[in-house]
Write an enzyme that holds these catalytic residues in place. Sequence first.
Site, PDB file in Angstrom:
ATOM      1  N   HIS A 158      30.840  37.252  51.585  1.00 23.51           N
ATOM      2  CA  HIS A 158      30.965  37.907  50.268  1.00 23.51           C
ATOM      3  C   HIS A 158      30.318  37.106  49.151  1.00 23.51           C
ATOM      4  CE1 HIS A 158      33.768  41.219  51.340  1.00 23.51           C
ATOM      5  NE2 HIS A 158      33.890  40.449  52.414  1.00 23.51           N
ATOM      6  N   ASP A 367      26.656  34.777  41.725  1.00 22.95           N
ATOM      7  CA  ASP A 367      27.733  35.626  42.228  1.00 22.95           C
ATOM      8  C   ASP A 367      27.221  36.408  43.434  1.00 22.95           C
ATOM      9  OD1 ASP A 367      30.149  36.982  42.349  1.00 22.95           O
ATOM     10  OD2 ASP A 367      30.209  37.355  40.195  1.00 22.95           O
TER      11      ASP A 367
HETATM   12  O1  F6P Z   1      34.959  37.077  46.530  1.00 22.89           O
HETATM   13  C1  F6P Z   1      35.307  35.849  47.032  1.00 22.89           C
HETATM   14  C2  F6P Z   1      36.809  35.647  47.094  1.00 22.89           C
HETATM   15  O2  F6P Z   1      37.108  34.439  47.697  1.00 22.89           O
HETATM   16  C3  F6P Z   1      37.523  36.729  47.866  1.00 22.89           C
HETATM   17  O3  F6P Z   1      37.530  36.457  49.235  1.00 22.89           O
HETATM   18  C4  F6P Z   1      38.876  36.725  47.222  1.00 22.89           C
HETATM   19  O4  F6P Z   1      39.535  37.947  47.319  1.00 22.89           O
HETATM   20  C5  F6P Z   1      38.585  36.387  45.777  1.00 22.89           C
HETATM   21  O5  F6P Z   1      37.388  35.632  45.803  1.00 22.89           O
HETATM   22  C6  F6P Z   1      39.726  35.677  45.086  1.00 22.89           C
HETATM   23  O6  F6P Z   1      39.845  34.349  45.541  1.00 22.89           O
HETATM   24  P1  F6P Z   1      41.194  33.709  46.104  1.00 22.89           P
HETATM   25  O7  F6P Z   1      41.564  34.465  47.336  1.00 22.89           O
HETATM   26  O8  F6P Z   1      40.862  32.289  46.364  1.00 22.89           O
HETATM   27  O9  F6P Z   1      42.211  33.895  45.019  1.00 22.89           O
END
Ligand code: F6P
Length: 464
Positions: A158, A367
Amino acid sequence: MTRLIIISNRVAVPKARGAAGAQGGLAGALNSALKDNGGIWFGWSGQESEDPAGSINLQRHEGVTTATIDLPARDVEEYYNGYANSTLWPLFHYRLDLTEYERETGRGYERVNQRFADAVAPLIEPDDLVWVHDYHLIPLGERLRAQGVNNRIGFFLHIPWPPTRLFVSLPFHERLVRTLLEYDLIGFQTDEWRGSFLHYCSKELNAEVDEEAGTISFEGRSVIARTYPIGIDWDHFQAQGNRGESRNAHQRLLSSTRERTAMIGVDRLDYSKGLPERIDGIGRFFDQHPERVRDLVFIQIAPPSREDVKSYQDIRMMLEQKTGQINGARSEVDVVPIRYVNRGYSHAELFGFFRGSKIGLVTPLRDGMNLVAKEYVAAQDPNDPGVLILSRFAGAAEQLGLDGTGAVLVNPYSPDDISDAILQALDMPLDERKARYEAMIATIRDDNVQAWTRCFCADLTATR
Ligand code: F6P
């Protein structure tokens, strides 16, 4: 229909589903993928416990089964705060200055990937499609193979994949990529990230790479690497716009901004989002156009994120300082130019806020995609749409702006660039706003999260 087993670090278990802004786009995206296909969503519960047996908590809600495990405190520290978010995250977002290289956290990362494999392997049936998500779980495919899982296994990243010159600063970089090559299909958000990955495979591993077809032949195996730009859940998001909660949010925003133009940013509080640089750009705009301070109010919604990691604590302090400085210097008793809010809102409320904001400011330094950019456009009134100002370094720029017809693209590092774009957006005539909106809306509506899931799963099914 073939069942889908989705594995990601976080799982939106029904009772813990929170505000969309705090949750990130991924959770919503995966949830709708599972509703369509049936199957299981496996991952970390987000809880710490010292349960040595690693027992699985199964829940079923609206056709989606979630299976989660707790992690011991040490694992959370080394795997989540450590290797995932203090090593891979900054490195993959080109931030060598923030990247920490600790062997111990690397071992924690491998240990948790093994834990995941041990827990999920017994849930997998022979015909299931297995889809692993994101940088937390790169080695998981290899661990599953070692457990005898012969299913088709796909991986989707992602976030960006960094250029080879940066990536090789990671100790054991080759080991990590070798584990990635155990998947059948590897998905990237943009051609740029995919290109960097293929470049690494060819230059560092001497793999045979067919750029066009995206095939990598390495030590007798063949892996496919393709681009799948993730989209929003269009139908769900539009339905949010019809809710009372959304209309209320819209009204609240309009009545509190009155004759001033609202400009909005919604981001997790993360250094990759370019928030201090954005505030500098706004400060520059006020310096260059002091007569327009009364025309504009900037609303930054920034739910805190990864608060145990030092670089996230630092960015929060920096942002509070910069916002305070500008508000101190530019406020009048009846005008405060920046509203800075450290909390998340529901999707319905965000829809209302986006609809009421004539400018959407999305300026990450780097991003993977950025779904806020797409949601901002999706929430606009087609007869009087707002303007999206978008970083050229967001994955979304490949679809929304690189040809110059959709978003107003900016270099997020340049305060002058941001300032110019704000002026352009403030004064943009309706015809141009409509034309830019029209250039973006079809891909946002049609290349949605359902299409993304369908494409990835169809390609994964067709492998081997
Ligand atoms: O988009 C990257 C990401 O790590 C996702 O996997 C996740 O939902 C989001 O950012 C929020 O991050 P975290 O799970 O570390 O709160």
